[in-house]
Design an enzyme around this catalytic site. Structure first.
Site, mmCIF file in Angstrom:
data_model
loop_
_atom_site.group_PDB
_atom_site.id
_atom_site.type_symbol
_atom_site.label_atom_id
_atom_site.label_comp_id
_atom_site.label_asym_id
_atom_site.label_seq_id
_atom_site.Cartn_x
_atom_site.Cartn_y
_atom_site.Cartn_z
ATOM 1 N N CYS B 98 45.107 -22.268 -15.349
ATOM 2 C CA CYS B 98 46.203 -22.826 -16.145
ATOM 3 C C CYS B 98 45.813 -24.245 -16.569
ATOM 4 O O CYS B 98 45.485 -25.075 -15.726
ATOM 5 C CB CYS B 98 47.476 -22.856 -15.308
ATOM 6 N N CYS B 102 50.687 -26.286 -22.296
ATOM 7 C CA CYS B 102 51.490 -25.494 -23.230
ATOM 8 C C CYS B 102 52.986 -25.733 -23.018
ATOM 9 O O CYS B 102 53.770 -25.662 -23.956
ATOM 10 C CB CYS B 102 51.168 -24.012 -23.089
ATOM 11 N N THR B 189 54.395 -27.191 -13.397
ATOM 12 C CA THR B 189 52.957 -27.071 -13.643
ATOM 13 C C THR B 189 52.426 -28.327 -14.321
ATOM 14 O O THR B 189 52.967 -28.759 -15.339
ATOM 15 C CB THR B 189 52.693 -25.841 -14.529
ATOM 16 N N TYR B 294 51.833 -17.225 -22.583
ATOM 17 C CA TYR B 294 51.033 -16.501 -21.592
ATOM 18 C C TYR B 294 49.848 -15.778 -22.222
ATOM 19 O O TYR B 294 49.176 -14.977 -21.577
ATOM 20 C CB TYR B 294 51.947 -15.610 -20.734
ATOM 21 N N GLU B 444 52.029 -16.841 -11.077
ATOM 22 C CA GLU B 444 52.592 -17.507 -12.263
ATOM 23 C C GLU B 444 52.826 -16.484 -13.381
ATOM 24 O O GLU B 444 53.802 -16.577 -14.125
ATOM 25 C CB GLU B 444 51.640 -18.604 -12.730
#
Lengths: 147, 480
Positions: B98, B102, B189, B294, B444
């Protein structure tokens, strides 16, 4: 001895001013001999560049490379090598670019080319098309040197 | 735009209150546990500088006309939405984890829609504030943490009904120059790699919950904001000297609980204040964008498929028909995920603010697939890798003279491949499927941007069953 290192004719003092002028011009010519050679060489090089071995300035535009089918950067390195002395790559937004090479990683070819409407655009979507680009560049340079 | 070096330096200037393993982290940027996650965000800056990626990673700002990092952009057309999905795959593949940026982009885009709508309905000036803030973010090329998820306490109770009112972030004081908020945001995150935190409500709300209907943005080191780092499986391997056992030695992700302990927010940074009837719209827009995001798992899937194929070759098993078929299945699942994130982007539309938003049904279908397929891709990768990925000794054992010779001898696979390379690829598979990166690739994928049931509710709402029944009845000759 004159300061320039060329001998002055012993009889110049008896010559008319016009002849003296001609001789002086001749001497100046001799002094500039090597410089003139250099200038002529540069002119010749200039002519060669723009007539014969002229380099094409290519603006390089990549797609974003999200999921490319081949190594786009390696392909451009290959083109640089194959076309050494014939093309110069610059950023696509440089004003000196005479054309655009769009290197697309897949047939979707999603690179944004909207701002290049005023320029010829060659699109490569697969490695085999590199040879077509090489031929295109060579033909274009040949045509220009023949003009 | 900032270079990766400038980004790192900008983080050093922040004075974040970060805790991990019960202690305050004094040097967040260089902490060995956190550092790989900073590297992953820095990669978003590096890729934007490279000509071979800039067509995806950068875009012209609709506000300033300047070239900006796409992570700070408001989508102006369908092509922007499609390129966002492609950027996710690109970055996921480049980092194998990750990359954290975003969520801020999704928060900005959702706010660009909802602040405009609130203004239109109520004559407020949120959109103007928002555009000023957006310009600041774009001009300084900042990382924003999009903070939505409240701890939520008792899931059966509304925010105002909770035993502890702070279980949903809420306004506790209104002042002339701003508001004071208290609460927390969970699972954040990339929080400590961010310059800014953008807070949004976590659910649709009613009038009784109006104190909870609040959205704002603050510098990440604002007084009263506290970060408590989450643990990850195998995280302390990053404290070991060697690199091999980490699987992915350079990149990673992180999550944190972010506490807001009576934090002051100036009015110019407030984008929603008690307009509870717009909380649902903000949640829905953000969730839809984030479900599209995603796409990154497709890129991580690319890495895992590549690792599984490499492991098969190192094991000498790549020609076995069942191995080939498993690789095909992994690709099928991964490209199905890609179909979802591209299609919801391609079917996007323009909102009154001018912002383009994804097709919400397709975005939810995409995310629903994401809650499942990475697990199956991981299962197949582990199947191909073999049990050695979880039984192999430590890097130190390979280095030690007493044991290294035995490991070299007995863990050799294809004789053309160094044994250590075989270990390296197996460690990467371990990292992605049950190590630090599995946090991002698996759990996640399950719960990020909403747990599976959240997407099923949206699918039920958006699937238009009426039209489907009508088509069926027409073909069946039913005339009601």
């Amino acid at each position: 001895m004159s300061k320039s290192g060329f001998k002055t004719s012993p009889c110049t003092q008896y010559l008319c001013p016009a002849k003296i002028l001609i001789l002086e011009i001749f001497h100046i010519f001799l002094r500039l001999k090597f410089s003139l050679s250099a200038i002529l060489g540069a002119i010749e090089g200039f002519i060669t560049t723009f007539k014969g071995n002229r380099q094409l300035v290519v603006g390089l535009k990549y797609c974003g490379g999200c999921n490319p089918n081949y190594d786009r950067v390696a392909l451009v390195a290959y083109l640089r090598q194959r076309l050494a002395g014939q093309i110069v790559f610059v950023r696509y937004d440089q004003p000196e670019a005479e054309m655009i090479l769009a290197v697309e990683g897949c047939p979707t070819a999603c690179a944004d080319l909207a701002s290049f409407e005023h320029l010829p655009v060659f699109i490569i979507k697969r490695p085999s098309e590199a040879e077509e680009f090489i031929m295109y560049v060579e033909n274009r340079l040949n045509e220009q040197s023949a003009e | 735009m900032m270079t990766p070096q400038q980004y790192e330096e900008s983080l050093r200037k922040l004075n974040l209150e970060v805790y991990m393993f019960g202690k305050r982290v004094q040097n967040v940027v260089d902490d060995p546990i956190i550092r790989p996650s900073m590297n992953a965000v820095a990669k978003t800056y590096e890729m934007a500088q490279r000509p071979e990626y800039e067509d995806i990673m950068t875009v012209k700002s609709h506000v300033t006309g300047k070239r900006i990092n796409r992570f700070t952009h408001i989508h102006q057309n369908v092509d922007d939405l499609v390129k966002k999905s492609k950027m996710g795959r690109l970055m996921g593949r480049a980092t194998g984890c990750c990359f954290q940026r975003c969520v801020g982009m999704d928060a900005l885009n959702a706010l660009s829609i909802v602040t405009f709508d609130i203004d239109k309905a109520k004559g407020a000036d949120y959109y103007k504030r928002f555009i000023k803030y957006l310009t600041y973010v774009q001009e300084n090329d900042l990382v924003c943490d999009g903070a939505m998820t409240d701890p939520k306490g008792n899931r059966g109770l509304a925010p105002h009904q909770q035993a502890d009112p702070d279980l949903f972030l809420h306004v506790v004081e209104e002042r002339k120059d701003g508001i004071v908020v208290r609460g927390a945001k969970a699972h954040q995150t990339g929080a400590v790699n961010s310059h800014e935190i953008i807070v949004m409500p976590t659910i649709a709300m009613r009038a009784e919950d109006k104190d909870y209907a609040v959205s704002f943005a603050l510098p990440a080191d604002t007084k009263g904001i506290i970060y408590i780092m989450g643990r990850q499986s195998c995280d302390t391997r990053k404290l070991e000297e060697g690199l091999l056992d980490r699987g992915n030695a350079v990149f990673g992700g992180h999550e944190a609980l972010v506490v807001f302990d009576n934090v002051f927010v100036p009015w110019e940074r407030v984008f929603m204040y008690k307009e509870y009837e717009f909380a649902g719209s903000l949640v829905e827009n953000f969730a839809s964008y984030h479900r599209q995001s995603y796409a990154c798992k497709v890129g991580v899937g690319d890495v895992l498929i590549g690792a599984a194929q490499t492991a098969a070759e190192y094991n000498g098993a790549e020609k076995a028909s069942h191995v080939k078929d498993k690789i095909i299945e992994m690709n099928h699942l991964n490209e199905t995920l890609y179909c979802g994130c591209i299609s919801c982007a391609s079917e996007g539309h323009r909102e009154p603010s001018g912002t383009y938003v994804v097709d919400k049904l397709l975005a939810n279908v995409h995310k629903q697939n994401v809650t499942r397929f990475p697990y199956e891709i991981s299962r197949l990768a582990q199947d191909i890798a073999g049990g050695l990925m979880v039984t192999m000794p430590a890097e130190d054992d390979f280095k030690a003279p007493a044991t290294g010779k035995w490991l070299e001898k007995y863990y050799a696979g294809n004789c053309d491949v160094p044994t250590l390379n075989r270990m390296r690829i197996l460690r990467l598979i371990e990292n992605l499927t049950l190590g630090t990166a599995a946090v991002g690739y698996l759990t996640e994928s399950m719960h990020g941007a909403g747990s599976p049931q959240a997407q099923r509710i949206m699918i039920a709402r958006l699937a238009n069953l009426g039209e489907k029944k009508k088509a069926a009845k027409t073909l069946a000759g039913i005339d009601e």
